[in-house]
Scaffold this active site. Structure first.
Site, PDB file in Angstrom:
ATOM      1  N   ASP A 124      25.441 -32.617  21.500  1.00  0.00           N
ATOM      2  CA  ASP A 124      26.882 -32.852  21.514  1.00  0.00           C
ATOM      3  C   ASP A 124      27.551 -31.926  22.533  1.00  0.00           C
ATOM      4  O   ASP A 124      26.946 -31.586  23.560  1.00  0.00           O
ATOM      5  CB  ASP A 124      27.447 -32.654  20.104  1.00  0.00           C
ATOM      6  CG  ASP A 124      28.564 -33.636  19.788  1.00  0.00           C
ATOM      7  OD1 ASP A 124      29.629 -33.523  20.417  1.00  0.00           O
ATOM      8  OD2 ASP A 124      28.372 -34.504  18.921  1.00  0.00           O
ATOM      9  N   ASP A 133      32.003 -20.190   9.275  1.00  0.00           N
ATOM     10  CA  ASP A 133      31.268 -21.165   8.467  1.00  0.00           C
ATOM     11  C   ASP A 133      29.990 -21.638   9.152  1.00  0.00           C
ATOM     12  O   ASP A 133      29.220 -22.395   8.552  1.00  0.00           O
ATOM     13  CB  ASP A 133      32.155 -22.381   8.171  1.00  0.00           C
ATOM     14  CG  ASP A 133      32.394 -22.577   6.677  1.00  0.00           C
ATOM     15  OD1 ASP A 133      31.787 -21.845   5.874  1.00  0.00           O
ATOM     16  OD2 ASP A 133      33.184 -23.472   6.315  1.00  0.00           O
ATOM     17  N   HIS A 156      34.196 -31.676  19.494  1.00  0.00           N
ATOM     18  CA  HIS A 156      33.407 -32.705  18.824  1.00  0.00           C
ATOM     19  C   HIS A 156      32.120 -32.139  18.236  1.00  0.00           C
ATOM     20  O   HIS A 156      31.750 -32.427  17.078  1.00  0.00           O
ATOM     21  CB  HIS A 156      33.098 -33.832  19.825  1.00  0.00           C
ATOM     22  CG  HIS A 156      32.616 -35.096  19.204  1.00  0.00           C
ATOM     23  ND1 HIS A 156      31.287 -35.322  18.918  1.00  0.00           N
ATOM     24  CD2 HIS A 156      33.283 -36.216  18.833  1.00  0.00           C
ATOM     25  CE1 HIS A 156      31.152 -36.531  18.395  1.00  0.00           C
ATOM     26  NE2 HIS A 156      32.353 -37.099  18.330  1.00  0.00           N
ATOM     27  N   THR A 172      33.924 -19.660   1.367  1.00  0.00           N
ATOM     28  CA  THR A 172      34.684 -19.723   2.623  1.00  0.00           C
ATOM     29  C   THR A 172      34.702 -21.156   3.135  1.00  0.00           C
ATOM     30  O   THR A 172      33.661 -21.823   3.161  1.00  0.00           O
ATOM     31  CB  THR A 172      34.049 -18.829   3.694  1.00  0.00           C
ATOM     32  OG1 THR A 172      34.046 -17.484   3.251  1.00  0.00           O
ATOM     33  CG2 THR A 172      34.812 -18.929   5.011  1.00  0.00           C
ATOM     34  N   ASN A 257      31.832 -46.907  18.455  1.00  0.00           N
ATOM     35  CA  ASN A 257      33.198 -47.327  18.172  1.00  0.00           C
ATOM     36  C   ASN A 257      33.633 -48.387  19.177  1.00  0.00           C
ATOM     37  O   ASN A 257      33.404 -48.254  20.382  1.00  0.00           O
ATOM     38  CB  ASN A 257      34.147 -46.137  18.247  1.00  0.00           C
ATOM     39  CG  ASN A 257      33.786 -45.051  17.251  1.00  0.00           C
ATOM     40  OD1 ASN A 257      33.181 -45.324  16.215  1.00  0.00           O
ATOM     41  ND2 ASN A 257      34.144 -43.817  17.575  1.00  0.00           N
ATOM     42  N   ALA A 273      21.686 -46.098  19.190  1.00  0.00           N
ATOM     43  CA  ALA A 273      21.446 -46.684  17.868  1.00  0.00           C
ATOM     44  C   ALA A 273      20.658 -47.982  17.971  1.00  0.00           C
ATOM     45  O   ALA A 273      19.859 -48.305  17.082  1.00  0.00           O
ATOM     46  CB  ALA A 273      22.768 -46.913  17.155  1.00  0.00           C
ATOM     47  N   ASP A 302      21.932 -49.907  10.153  1.00  0.00           N
ATOM     48  CA  ASP A 302      20.984 -49.682   9.059  1.00  0.00           C
ATOM     49  C   ASP A 302      21.636 -49.177   7.781  1.00  0.00           C
ATOM     50  O   ASP A 302      21.193 -49.501   6.681  1.00  0.00           O
ATOM     51  CB  ASP A 302      19.918 -48.664   9.496  1.00  0.00           C
ATOM     52  CG  ASP A 302      19.087 -49.173  10.652  1.00  0.00           C
ATOM     53  OD1 ASP A 302      18.519 -50.263  10.529  1.00  0.00           O
ATOM     54  OD2 ASP A 302      19.014 -48.477  11.691  1.00  0.00           O
ATOM     55  N   SER A 346      31.018 -41.519  14.831  1.00  0.00           N
ATOM     56  CA  SER A 346      30.515 -40.196  15.211  1.00  0.00           C
ATOM     57  C   SER A 346      30.498 -39.245  14.032  1.00  0.00           C
ATOM     58  O   SER A 346      29.676 -38.329  13.975  1.00  0.00           O
ATOM     59  CB  SER A 346      31.387 -39.584  16.319  1.00  0.00           C
ATOM     60  OG  SER A 346      31.116 -40.165  17.562  1.00  0.00           O
TER      61      SER A 346
END
Length: 555
Positions: A124, A133, A156, A172, A257, A273, A302, A346
């Site tokens: 990405d 985190d 992203h 947290t 998308n 995909a 799928d 996504s």
């Protein structure tokens, strides 16, 4: 006298002890008088009967058989403690993550278990490596563009990484589905938001070499089988994905998308995909409908996962510049508008990647094709009853097998597992599985109409040998068997390809057979194909009989 006493003691041991009683629930047939049924039950068991409601009673009994035969009973169930409180993380922003409850993310456990660390590669835009985190969840990273993988100006990648592996139950921020995940961050997004196939392919190779069990790809290119000018198929991307699959890695990708396609909704899943063995993920809204942006595809969609109003981590620099007065910084509601109500396939794919990682963490010996089968076959079917008016019972082009169910997938690991397929990537001539044996062999593997339609085996046959091949395909599906000559480069349907077809069997059903005396020696390709919707195990047997005196055909 002592011996008599001993004999009596031994005899007592030999007599079976009376089975301990258990509590049973008894269904009352519709229209039956529950009081009359209760009297019969008490007479048969000698135990007091408790009324649960007009529909059921309960009683202690030795076994179910003595209850089933009584008048007015419709069913008997032994009462077991099969329900328990699900684990709830203590992360303060958990209430914003509505989708975790929808996919039963933590329902498999009463407390957070200790599982094997499992690596998931996120290809990405990089990550905010110092995010509270995320900083303890990163195993390694590498950039395949000009900027550092530890920075993410786009946001992203950090969003996707948070869904997969944000620290869970640490008091947290948010909780992530993949709490045992170690992240491998591969930065492939350039400053202008584009991705080159070269960077993607090198990142896939790196992730595999770094021990990734899952690769998440929340991006895609348009697929249009009817317009090659618009279609973005990349042989390099396909080869890299094939490499990952051949190494036992589960590749998960967003189906894409429609905002980048000619029309919305779009009826074709995007790449990667729409490549063999990739788990393609579509989106569902909170009400169970499929959003128009989520690409449809009969073959390559799928499974579905929530893709609306997703809440996750964002780079702190991005939220600070976007909404400096917003708290807490580093989360999507403090980011740019496009992330405040995060939507898109996504953001659906990472939930499936994290669920896959949980399966590998729970059972490290699990193979990628087994994990894919478990995830899809335990999904909750989407139909009119769940809110999807355009979905139908069974697999459909909008949601595949249905909505991801983490709890059901994890619990399935306690049941007999789906058969693994050690030949999983042998669906092209270039990747055909070479099988040896002077006389023949028996091969057991699996095939899937939607994701693995052909398996190809490379067999050396000498001049004059007779090949006999028999196929028993998956029950209930139509399978075919083909034999292709030496020199075959593709088992496609073009006229050029067909010149290399040596023999075929297209018998209806799952049983096929080929017999052929070979004139041209060399490496032949035996192809198993599933020709109707279905999937499952098959057995392929072939024998090479001794050479016979070969006579050339007369002109």
């Amino acid at each position: 006298m002592k011996r008599l006493v001993l004999a009596a003691f031994v005899l007592a041991l030999a007599v079976p002890a009376q089975a301990s009683a258990a509590r049973f629930a008894i269904g009352v047939q519709k229209g039956a008088d529950e009081r009359a049924v209760a009297r019969e039950v008490q007479a048969a068991t000698g135990e007091p009967v408790t009324k649960i409601g007009p529909f059921a009673l309960s009683v202690r009994a030795q076994h179910a058989g003595e209850l089933l035969s009584l008048n007015g009973t419709s069913w008997v169930e032994r009462m077991r403690a099969t329900r328990r409180l699900a684990f709830t993380p203590n992360d303060p922003l958990l209430s914003r993550q509505w989708y975790l409850g929808r996919i039963h993310a933590f329902d498999a456990w009463t407390q957070l278990p200790t599982l094997a660390n499992t690596r998931v590669a996120v290809l990405d835009s990089g990550i905010d490596s110092g995010h509270p985190d995320l900083q303890g969840q990163i195993a390694d990273g590498r950039s395949f563009v000009s900027s550092s993988w530890e920075t993410d100006t786009n946001g992203h990648g950090t969003f996707v990484a948070g869904e997969i592996a944000a620290a869970t139950n640490n008091g947290t921020g948010i909780a992530a589905v993949g709490f045992p995940v170690e992240l491998l961050i591969a930065k492939i997004v350039r400053a202008d938001g584009t991705i080159s196939p070269d960077a993607e392919a090198r990142a896939i190779h790196w992730a595999v070499d770094q021990g990734a069990r899952v690769i998440n790809m929340s991006f895609g290119g348009v697929r249009d089988p009817h317009d090659q000018g618009l279609d973005t198929y990349s042989p390099l991307e396909a080869a890299a994905v094939q490499y990952a699959v051949s190494k036992g890695v589960l590749v998960v990708a967003a189906v894409g998308n429609a905002d980048s396609a000619p029309s919305e909704p779009w009826n074709y899943a995007g790449y990667p995909a729409a490549l063999p063995h990739v788990l393609g993920v579509s989106s569902l809204n909170r009400d169970g409908t499929v959003p128009n942006f989520s690409n449809r595809d009969f073959r390559y969609v799928d499974i579905a996962a929530p893709g609306e109003d997703i809440f996750s981590t964002l780079p702190r620099a991005l939220t600070l510049s976007s909404r400096p007065g917003c708290l807490p910084q580093g989360y999507s509601d403090c980011g740019p508008m496009e992330y405040r109500r995060g939507e898109g396939t996504s953001f659906s794919a990472p939930l499936v990647s994290a669920a896959a990682a949980l399966l590998f963490a729970t059972d490290p010996g699990l193979q990628a094709d087994q994990a894919s089968t478990i995830l899809t076959r335990t999904a909750v079917d989407s139909d009119r009853d769940t809110g999807c008016l355009r979905c139908y019972t069974g697999r459909d082009p909008l949601t595949g097998w249905g909505l991801l169910d983490v709890n059901s997938a994890v619990r399935t690991l306690d049941d007999p597992l789906p058969a693994p397929d050690r030949y999983e990537a042998n669906d092209r001539v270039s990747t055909a599985a070479t099988v040896w044996g002077r006389k023949g062999q028996r091969i057991k593997a699996t095939i899937d109409y939607w994701d693995d339609r052909e398996d190809i085996y490379k067999i050396k046959i000498h001049r004059g040998q007779k090949l006999v091949a028999r196929l028993r395909g998956p029950a209930g599906a139509n399978s075919d068997l083909f034999l292709w000559k030496p020199g075959t480069t593709s088992v496609g349907g073009t006229a050029i390809d067909q010149r290399f077809l040596a023999a075929q069997s297209r018998s209806p059903g799952s049983l096929d057979k080929i017999r052929l005396r070979v004139a041209q020696p060399g490496w032949y390709y035996l192809v198993v194909k599933i020709a109707s919707p279905g999937s499952g195990k098959y057995t392929l047997r072939y024998r090479k009989r001794p050479r016979a005196a070969f006579r050339a055909a007369r002109p």
